[in-house]
Design an enzyme around this catalytic site. Structure first.
Site, mmCIF file in Angstrom:
data_model
loop_
_atom_site.group_PDB
_atom_site.id
_atom_site.type_symbol
_atom_site.label_atom_id
_atom_site.label_comp_id
_atom_site.label_asym_id
_atom_site.label_seq_id
_atom_site.Cartn_x
_atom_site.Cartn_y
_atom_site.Cartn_z
ATOM 1 N N ASP A 163 54.710 25.047 11.438
ATOM 2 C CA ASP A 163 54.899 25.323 10.018
ATOM 3 C C ASP A 163 53.679 26.024 9.412
ATOM 4 O O ASP A 163 53.087 25.561 8.449
ATOM 5 C CB ASP A 163 55.181 24.011 9.271
ATOM 6 C CG ASP A 163 55.534 24.256 7.811
ATOM 7 O OD1 ASP A 163 56.163 25.288 7.528
ATOM 8 O OD2 ASP A 163 55.168 23.421 6.956
ATOM 9 N N GLU A 414 51.681 16.599 16.637
ATOM 10 C CA GLU A 414 53.089 16.256 16.460
ATOM 11 C C GLU A 414 53.979 16.670 17.639
ATOM 12 O O GLU A 414 55.063 17.253 17.435
ATOM 13 C CB GLU A 414 53.625 16.840 15.151
ATOM 14 C CG GLU A 414 52.983 16.237 13.917
ATOM 15 C CD GLU A 414 53.673 16.635 12.618
ATOM 16 O OE1 GLU A 414 54.435 17.628 12.632
ATOM 17 O OE2 GLU A 414 53.464 15.953 11.602
ATOM 18 N N TYR A 469 54.933 11.120 5.948
ATOM 19 C CA TYR A 469 55.378 11.738 4.700
ATOM 20 C C TYR A 469 56.424 10.883 3.988
ATOM 21 O O TYR A 469 57.325 11.413 3.343
ATOM 22 C CB TYR A 469 55.913 13.137 4.982
ATOM 23 C CG TYR A 469 54.822 14.107 5.380
ATOM 24 C CD1 TYR A 469 54.045 14.735 4.419
ATOM 25 C CD2 TYR A 469 54.548 14.372 6.716
ATOM 26 C CE1 TYR A 469 53.036 15.615 4.772
ATOM 27 C CE2 TYR A 469 53.530 15.242 7.082
ATOM 28 C CZ TYR A 469 52.789 15.869 6.104
ATOM 29 O OH TYR A 469 51.781 16.735 6.446
ATOM 30 N N GLU A 504 47.605 13.296 8.320
ATOM 31 C CA GLU A 504 48.406 14.058 7.357
ATOM 32 C C GLU A 504 49.191 13.100 6.481
ATOM 33 O O GLU A 504 49.756 12.115 6.960
ATOM 34 C CB GLU A 504 49.394 15.010 8.046
ATOM 35 C CG GLU A 504 48.774 16.209 8.730
ATOM 36 C CD GLU A 504 49.823 17.174 9.271
ATOM 37 O OE1 GLU A 504 50.934 17.221 8.693
ATOM 38 O OE2 GLU A 504 49.527 17.860 10.257
#
Length: 607
Positions: A163, A414, A469, A504
């Site tokens: 991303d 990830e 997240y 993150e």
């Protein structure tokens, strides 16, 4: 490979500036013609910089394949007895280099330096034509991986699972280097200390074996504080200055290759005396608990793309200082050596990461199911991918092994660590990193879907680094449920008995958008989200760090999930602070004051 620098026996000529440029539209231009007769057309390009944002031409921006760079270079007339090399800070993602039509070599790997010996093809005092063909294509033999699709009308599309935008080009400086025929090829420095006495150990590789003298110089005072001899050796430093987070503290290992009384080659490698250790729930630097505050960052700026700029580096690190951050992760690739040097000098703690992002066929860009099969299967992440991944780990550690700022090697971001085949893929890579450098902890960054019960590889590593997240991609806007979920999952990670760093966490935020409600995309929600995360972090003694995603908004590939890029930054892409920046400044400076008794993490001398 040593960083190019001027020394009493070496010279460099930086070749940055404007170069001739051409797009190889069909990827079929003849190298023999181009490298001897010159490039067609009249385009020019800046080096260093990404290609993509420089031209008012969408076809240039979206081209998939070869780009050609070219310039004439004059070799200084005093270099007649020296070995001459051309050194590239990086070429994203692969490059082939020609000198006056002679192919000097090729390199694959978009974020690592490489160089070629061109002595036999150049003459001191004369010019030569330097040509570079850069290839921006990614496939499953690359790190990061990708695929290229040809559309029915013949256009090519580059697809990738990470991303951030696939900026490409000559992103870092190109340097002409002169060094003696007998020279230092590489040096490995390790350090320790006991009380006020430091010890520095060295292993020096030479092109031709011979006598070696070593001087340890305090970079602050310029005084020699220790001496030694031999390609392998050690020396003690009395009243040692430790490299300290927020402060720095460097020495030079000045290496001299000698022939009797003559110094044949001289090279200074900086280092810092410090220790790093993981002990139970603590991450220790110089025996003291360290709590990471900071960001995952990107080399990403308007116009430049991923091109290195010292001015932008200073701006970004000054903002790190202002906000009270003490660390960063080089997400998701190694940064320019100039940036790493700055971190060494100023005491910025670094989690150093390979370009291994996108090793997950269960998601695309971190947010969507990519579909199309398993991650660890032929044609996706397979033996060819692993072979390049091994090279990236070896190269990263070889480049940054002497840096005191680097305290963790992160070998992937990830990946599909709960997928079938994950352990077989990662177990040898974790061991490789330890074999390359037994002095630092090794980790990888865990993705949301690989929960404590599902993950297959965390036990192979020294620290736990997780990206979460909740409240944004999951339980969107429901911070009460998000906090409960994060707390429950954290209890599962604590059972591993290893320090945990949240590498993150974040929420996309449109600068200037406000609401009286905690409404997603507003600055108010971003602050409320960070406050929720902070409560989770502070609830556990196993959490030793928080690095918000991201330092600044950054460009991504187009898609309905991204409007002009990722907006999770504490700062906008042009480095204006959002409300979250001031919240973090208050939180992190308070933590710094509690830990070190000072408000400003980087000690300044003011007149």
């Amino acid at each position: 490979m040593l960083t190019p620098k001027d020394t009493p026996t070496r010279e460099t000529r930086v070749l940055d500036g404007t170069w001739r440029f051409a797009v190889d539209w069909d990827n079929d231009l003849d190298p023999a013609t181009l490298t001897s007769e010159g490039l067609p057309g009249g385009l020019e390009i800046a080096v260093p910089a990404s290609v993509n944002d420089l031209f008012a031409d969408e076809e240039v921006r979206n081209h998939v394949g070869y780009w050609w760079y070219q310039r004439r270079v004059r070799v200084p007339r005093g270099w007649g007895e020296d070995q001459v090399l051309v050194h590239f800070g990086s070429a994203t993602h692969a490059a082939t280099v020609w000198v006056d039509g002679h192919e000097a070599g090729s390199f694959k790997g978009g974020y690592m330096p490489f160089e070629f010996d061109i002595t036999d093809h150049v003459t001191a005092g004369e010019e030569f034509l330097l040509t570079v063909r850069v290839d921006n294509r990614l496939d499953n033999t690359c790190i990061p991986p990708g695929t290229v699709t040809e559309l029915p009308d013949g256009r090519r599309q580059q697809n990738y699972l990470h991303d951030f935008y696939n900026y490409t080009g000559l992103h870092r400086s190109v340097t002409l280097v002169a060094r003696p025929q007998r020279h230092v090829c590489d040096v490995t420095v390790t350090t320790s200390y006991e009380g006020t006495t430091g010890t520095v150990n060295w292993e020096i590789e030479q092109a031709v074996d011979g006598d070696v003298k070593v001087h340890v110089v305090d970079k602050q005072t310029g005084k020699t504080v220790a001496e030694g001899e031999g390609a392998t050796g050690s020396a003690e430093i009395a009243d040692v200055t430790l490299w300290t987070p927020g402060v720095g503290g460097l020495y030079d290992l000045v290496i001299e290759l000698v022939d009797g009384d003559e110094v044949v080659d001289s090279y200074a490698q900086h280092f810092g005396v410090r220790t790093v250790e993981v002990r139970d729930n603590e991450f220790l630097i110089n025996g003291k608990p360290f709590y990471f505050t900071g960001f995952g960052m990107h080399e990403d700026h308007e116009t430049l793309g991923k091109g290195h700029s010292n001015a932008h580096m200073i701006q970004d690190t000054e903002l790190l200082s202002w906000i009270g951050a003490n660390s960063l992760r080089t997400s998701h690739y190694p940064y320019a050596e100039e940036f790493m040097d700055f971190c060494d000098r100023h005491g910025i703690v670094v989690i150093d990461e390979t370009p291994a992002v996108g090793l997950n066929w269960g998601m695309a860009g971190g947010i969507l199911d990519s579909g199309g099969g398993e991650t660890f299967e032929k044609g996706h992440v397979d033996d060819d991918t692993q072979a390049q991944h091994r090279l990236e780990i070896e190269r990263l550690i070889a480049r940054d092994k002497n840096r005191p700022s680097v305290v963790i090697w992160s070998i992937a971001n990830e990946p599909d660590s709960s997928g079938r085949g994950a352990r077989e893929y990662f177990e040898p890579l974790a061991q490789l990193a330890r074999d390359c450098d037994p002095t630092r902890p090794v980790g990888f960054v865990n993705v949301t879907f690989a929960t404590p019960d599902e993950d297959k590889i965390t036990d192979l590593f020294d620290v736990i680094m997780i990206n979460r997240y909740n409240g944004w991609y999951f339980q969107t806007g429901d911070l009460v449920s998000a906090e409960q979920t994060m707390s429950e999952e954290l209890a599962g990670w604590e059972k591993y008995g290893k320090p945990i760093i949240y590498t993150e966490f974040g929420a996309d935020t449109v600068a200037g958008l406000h609401s009286v409600y905690n409404q997603p995309f507003t600055e108010d929600f971003q602050v409320a989200y960070l406050e929720m995360c902070a409560r989770v972090f502070d609830s556990s003694k196993w959490v030793v760090g928080e690095q918000m995603w991201n330092f600044a908004d950054f460009q991504t590939k187009y898609g309905y999930a991204r409007v002009d890029g990722n907006k999770k930054g504490a700062f906008t892409r042009d480095r204006r602070p959002k409300a979250a920046a001031r919240y973090l400044r208050g939180r992190w400076t308070a933590k710094d004051e509690a830990a070190y008794g000072r408000r400003d993490w980087r000690i300044r001398e003011r007149g």
